[in-house]
Scaffold this motif. Structure first.
Motif, PDB file in Angstrom:
ATOM      1  N   GLY A 309      -2.979   6.053 -11.579  1.00  0.00           N
ATOM      2  CA  GLY A 309      -3.316   4.724 -11.189  1.00  0.00           C
ATOM      3  C   GLY A 309      -4.326   4.099 -12.359  1.00  0.00           C
ATOM      4  O   GLY A 309      -4.367   2.897 -12.715  1.00  0.00           O
ATOM      5  N   GLY A 313      -1.646   1.880 -14.053  1.00  0.00           N
ATOM      6  CA  GLY A 313      -1.870   0.870 -13.203  1.00  0.00           C
ATOM      7  C   GLY A 313      -1.998   1.142 -11.548  1.00  0.00           C
ATOM      8  O   GLY A 313      -1.185   2.140 -11.493  1.00  0.00           O
ATOM      9  N   PRO A 314      -2.649   0.396 -10.905  1.00  0.00           N
ATOM     10  CA  PRO A 314      -2.815   0.844  -9.441  1.00  0.00           C
ATOM     11  C   PRO A 314      -1.390   1.258  -8.763  1.00  0.00           C
ATOM     12  O   PRO A 314      -1.092   1.909  -7.975  1.00  0.00           O
ATOM     13  CB  PRO A 314      -3.581  -0.128  -8.821  1.00  0.00           C
ATOM     14  CG  PRO A 314      -3.498  -1.348  -9.805  1.00  0.00           C
ATOM     15  CD  PRO A 314      -3.289  -0.738 -11.410  1.00  0.00           C
ATOM     16  N   ARG A 315      -0.443   0.123  -9.428  1.00  0.00           N
ATOM     17  CA  ARG A 315       0.702   0.431  -8.257  1.00  0.00           C
ATOM     18  C   ARG A 315       1.804   1.646  -8.537  1.00  0.00           C
ATOM     19  O   ARG A 315       2.295   2.195  -7.828  1.00  0.00           O
ATOM     20  CB  ARG A 315       1.657  -0.887  -8.615  1.00  0.00           C
ATOM     21  CG  ARG A 315       1.124  -2.205  -7.945  1.00  0.00           C
ATOM     22  CD  ARG A 315       2.054  -3.362  -7.906  1.00  0.00           C
ATOM     23  NE  ARG A 315       1.278  -4.706  -7.578  1.00  0.00           N
ATOM     24  CZ  ARG A 315       1.973  -5.784  -7.534  1.00  0.00           C
ATOM     25  NH1 ARG A 315       3.067  -6.148  -7.859  1.00  0.00           N
ATOM     26  NH2 ARG A 315       1.116  -6.954  -7.026  1.00  0.00           N
ATOM     27  N   HIS A 339      -5.537   0.371  -3.574  1.00  0.00           N
ATOM     28  CA  HIS A 339      -5.263  -1.048  -3.140  1.00  0.00           C
ATOM     29  C   HIS A 339      -6.460  -2.085  -3.561  1.00  0.00           C
ATOM     30  O   HIS A 339      -6.032  -2.906  -3.889  1.00  0.00           O
ATOM     31  CB  HIS A 339      -5.189  -1.014  -1.620  1.00  0.00           C
ATOM     32  CG  HIS A 339      -3.794  -0.727  -1.091  1.00  0.00           C
ATOM     33  ND1 HIS A 339      -2.725  -1.439  -1.317  1.00  0.00           N
ATOM     34  CD2 HIS A 339      -3.383   0.649  -0.622  1.00  0.00           C
ATOM     35  CE1 HIS A 339      -1.626  -0.919  -0.711  1.00  0.00           C
ATOM     36  NE2 HIS A 339      -2.164   0.467  -0.284  1.00  0.00           N
ATOM     37  N   ARG A 341      -7.884  -1.725  -6.387  1.00  0.00           N
ATOM     38  CA  ARG A 341      -7.645  -1.905  -7.871  1.00  0.00           C
ATOM     39  C   ARG A 341      -6.504  -3.039  -8.162  1.00  0.00           C
ATOM     40  O   ARG A 341      -6.490  -3.672  -9.076  1.00  0.00           O
ATOM     41  CB  ARG A 341      -7.343  -0.475  -8.461  1.00  0.00           C
ATOM     42  CG  ARG A 341      -8.385   0.436  -8.843  1.00  0.00           C
ATOM     43  CD  ARG A 341      -9.278   0.091 -10.108  1.00  0.00           C
ATOM     44  NE  ARG A 341      -8.517  -0.232 -11.130  1.00  0.00           N
ATOM     45  CZ  ARG A 341      -7.602   0.558 -11.968  1.00  0.00           C
ATOM     46  NH1 ARG A 341      -7.617   1.580 -11.765  1.00  0.00           N
ATOM     47  NH2 ARG A 341      -7.048   0.008 -12.877  1.00  0.00           N
ATOM     48  N   ASP A 342      -5.794  -2.949  -7.003  1.00  0.00           N
ATOM     49  CA  ASP A 342      -4.391  -3.843  -7.039  1.00  0.00           C
ATOM     50  C   ASP A 342      -4.920  -5.114  -6.637  1.00  0.00           C
ATOM     51  O   ASP A 342      -4.002  -5.940  -6.550  1.00  0.00           O
ATOM     52  CB  ASP A 342      -3.263  -3.142  -6.279  1.00  0.00           C
ATOM     53  CG  ASP A 342      -1.982  -3.982  -6.677  1.00  0.00           C
ATOM     54  OD1 ASP A 342      -1.780  -4.246  -7.861  1.00  0.00           O
ATOM     55  OD2 ASP A 342      -1.159  -4.063  -5.734  1.00  0.00           O
ATOM     56  N   ASP A 344      -5.681  -6.026  -3.352  1.00  0.00           N
ATOM     57  CA  ASP A 344      -5.498  -6.486  -1.803  1.00  0.00           C
ATOM     58  C   ASP A 344      -6.675  -5.796  -1.125  1.00  0.00           C
ATOM     59  O   ASP A 344      -6.577  -4.712  -0.706  1.00  0.00           O
ATOM     60  CB  ASP A 344      -4.288  -5.405  -1.754  1.00  0.00           C
ATOM     61  CG  ASP A 344      -3.692  -5.519  -0.131  1.00  0.00           C
ATOM     62  OD1 ASP A 344      -4.543  -6.264   0.629  1.00  0.00           O
ATOM     63  OD2 ASP A 344      -2.854  -4.977   0.474  1.00  0.00           O
TER      64      ASP A 344
END
Length: 381
Positions: A309, A313-315, A339, A341-342, A344
């Motif tokens: 992540g 990237g977080p996803r 989440h 980091r993304d 949400d």
């Protein structure tokens, strides 16, 4: 009276008696009696060969106790004659003592307690205080462990991996009471490294040094946890980091990679980054790949997902996390972080609160609760 000298000599003296044929419990009693004699006599006239003196006195104490015990009279014929007092042999039997204290017949908790008692030289009271249990409880645990290994004889090399597991358990207990178990684990691992030429011993020592270097910055003045990314790197022990890196490099150069070396390499990459933002997450993911190959541990896979992540990237991290069972320890906390980091925040806040209920200790629970409150506060603005 040099208490540090007595403590350093105790394990090797105990090991000599065990090698000569004394069972563990009787040998330890004899060594303790010899130490009492040393405290009484040495201030007036210290011996030239401290270890030889302790071995001679302890062996006499063992023979006296064996002969005096009516229940053991049948063993008298098997007791060797007392050897002529002479300088102690140069060989150090402490390594065999490590193997004895970590015998497979012992539970992990018993092995830890016996190692601290026999090799570390800690008192039962100190060990009990460190583990927050009554002294009587710890005394019973140690007594059971001594009875279990009494009579064990080594006709083949002991298992270094088992010794390392026990030392790692000691290190992870950290600090409690008046005994710094992390520092004690480092001391014992240094001692083991001097006894056995094994890259994983060096790997564990490097890992301990690198983790211990960050100790002062892991908690705030109020006792709350400080995440790695928020720690004051100026407060890290650069001397311990430098030593850990040197030890690790020497171990890796032998090209016999093990899990402790791989963990130490990850810790070294964190220690090498001037700031959290400059952490080489790509290399860290590569080292986690090695750890997965070596251990196939679900916990390692979870930590790898968090590293993915950060690197990709977080996803990508959430995708890696989705492949793991959500019953894994700290799975929910890792999901909350990724989440957040993304972006949400709603899901992250909910998961932080859920993770707090599952936290294994109070400090971690409080930290996760604060994380949930922080995100809920941001959402309410």
């Amino acid at each position: 009276m040099d208490e540090a000298l007595l403590r350093s000599l105790t394990p090797s003296v105990l090991a000599v008696l065990v090698r000569r044929g004394a069972d563990f419990a009787a040998a330890e009693d004899a060594v303790q009696d010899a130490l009492v004699e040393a405290v009484r006599l040495w201030p007036a006239e210290a011996p030239r060969d401290a270890k030889g003196w302790l071995v001679t006195v302890a062996w006499r104490k063992f023979l006296d106790a064996t002969r005096a015990d009516a229940a053991r009279r049948r063993r008298e014929d098997r007791v060797d004659e007392e050897p002529v007092p002479e300088p102690a042999p140069a060989v150090d039997d402490t390594l065999q003592l490590y193997f004895l204290c970590t015998h497979p017949s012992l539970t992990p908790s018993s092995a830890v307690a016996l190692t601290l008692r026999a090799v570390g030289g800690l008192t039962t009271r100190q060990i009990a205080a460190a583990y927050l249990v009554p002294e009587a409880t710890m005394a019973q645990r140690i007594s059971r462990a001594k009875r279990t290994v009494s009579g064990v004889r080594f006709d083949r090399p002991g298992d270094v991996a088992t010794v390392l597991r026990v030392l790692y358990l000691v290190f992870n207990e950290g600090y409690s009471g008046d005994v710094d178990l992390a520092a004690e684990a480092i001391r014992l691992t240094r001692q083991l490294a001097a006894q056995v030429d094994h890259p994983e011993v060096a790997g564990l020592l490097a890992l301990m040094l690198l983790h211990h270097a960050r100790r002062a910055t892991r908690t705030a003045p109020d006792g709350s946890l400080v995440p790695l990314a928020e720690q004051d790197r100026g407060g890290w022990d650069t001397g311990a980091i430098a030593e850990g890196v040197v030890v690790l490099q020497a171990a890796l150069a032998r090209d016999r990679l093990g899990e402790f070396q791989a963990q130490a390499a990850i810790a070294a990459l964190h220690a090498d980054a001037p700031t959290a933002g400059e952490t080489d997450w790509v290399q860290i993911v590569e080292w986690y790949d090695e750890l997965v190959r070596l251990t196939d541990s679900p916990v390692v896979r979870l930590n790898r997902a968090v590293a993915v992540g950060e690197a990709d990237g977080p996803r990508a991290g959430l995708k890696a996390l989705a492949a793991l069972a959500d019953s894994l320890p700290r799975h929910t906390a890792a999901a909350a972080y990724l989440h957040e980091r993304d972006g949400d925040l709603s899901t992250a806040a909910r998961l932080y609160a859920e993770a707090a209920h599952k936290a294994p200790n109070l400090a971690e629970r409080d930290h996760l609760t604060r994380q949930a409150a922080r995100l809920n506060s941001r959402r309410g603005r």
